[in-house]
Motif scaffolding. Structure first.
Motif, PDB file in Angstrom:
ATOM      1  N   GLU A 129     -25.388  80.558  11.935  1.00  0.00           N
ATOM      2  CA  GLU A 129     -24.225  81.582  11.905  1.00  0.00           C
ATOM      3  C   GLU A 129     -23.160  80.584  11.620  1.00  0.00           C
ATOM      4  OE1 GLU A 129     -24.333  84.206  11.889  1.00  0.00           O
ATOM      5  OE2 GLU A 129     -26.287  84.328  12.078  1.00  0.00           O
ATOM      6  N   GLU A 130     -22.709  79.684  11.635  1.00  0.00           N
ATOM      7  CA  GLU A 130     -21.182  79.299  11.388  1.00  0.00           C
ATOM      8  C   GLU A 130     -21.911  78.414   9.927  1.00  0.00           C
ATOM      9  OE1 GLU A 130     -18.908  74.856  12.132  1.00  0.00           O
ATOM     10  OE2 GLU A 130     -20.558  75.013  13.420  1.00  0.00           O
ATOM     11  N   LYS A 133     -21.501  81.363   7.456  1.00  0.00           N
ATOM     12  CA  LYS A 133     -20.203  81.385   6.994  1.00  0.00           C
ATOM     13  C   LYS A 133     -19.625  80.496   5.609  1.00  0.00           C
ATOM     14  CE  LYS A 133     -18.955  83.789  11.551  1.00  0.00           C
ATOM     15  NZ  LYS A 133     -18.338  83.692  12.476  1.00  0.00           N
ATOM     16  N   SER A 137     -18.794  81.592   1.614  1.00  0.00           N
ATOM     17  CA  SER A 137     -17.442  81.334   2.105  1.00  0.00           C
ATOM     18  C   SER A 137     -17.059  80.303   0.107  1.00  0.00           C
ATOM     19  CB  SER A 137     -16.811  80.654   2.712  1.00  0.00           C
ATOM     20  OG  SER A 137     -16.544  79.355   2.410  1.00  0.00           O
TER      21      SER A 137
END
Length: 146
Positions: A129-130, A133, A137
């Protein structure tokens, strides 16, 4: 004998602590492919190409082109779609690899492995999940097209 076993157990516990301290984590690459902006865009590009091919084939059928020409056209377009898929996959994997390296460096991870290659891993080492993101980005829409 007991001392040797005790020494071995102590060594292994210290080894496990040092390995965890080295920054070993895992990422679910399949999830990144299916849920990232880049992965979704690549899939969308392929779907549009396939739809375009299907529409062209239907037009040729409706125009009454001979079956042999339709088969040759379909085979040619199938090869074209395969090349496009391969090209997109290579671009995506290069982009993914670059971002995993940057992400790892930024976070201080020394080893990142794909979840699919693990027999077992504690979920606390999952950074999917990290990374998703982070990857989203950094992704610039349209960069897989060219």
């Amino acid at each position: 004998m007991f001392r040797k076993i005790l020494f071995l157990l102590m060594f292994l516990s210290f080894y496990n602590l040092s390995v965890a301290g080295e920054g070993i984590v895992y990422i679910d690459i399949q999830k990144v492919v299916s849920q990232s902006a880049a992965g979704k865009e690549a899939q969308s590009v392929l779907e549009r190409e396939a739809q375009k091919f299907q529409e062209e084939l239907q037009k040729k059928q409706q125009a009454g082109e001979p079956q042999s020409q339709l088969q040759a056209y379909a085979a040619e377009k199938q090869q074209e779609l395969m090349r496009k898929r391969q090209e997109l996959a290579e671009k995506f994997m290069r982009l993914l690899q670059e971002n995993i390296q940057k992400f790892s460096k930024d976070k201080g991870y020394s080893l990142v492995v794909d979840k699919q290659s693990l027999l077992y891993a504690n979920p606390k080492y999952d950074r999917t999940e990290e990374f998703l993101k982070y990857f989203d980005s950094k992704y610039k829409k349209g960069s897989l097209k060219n």
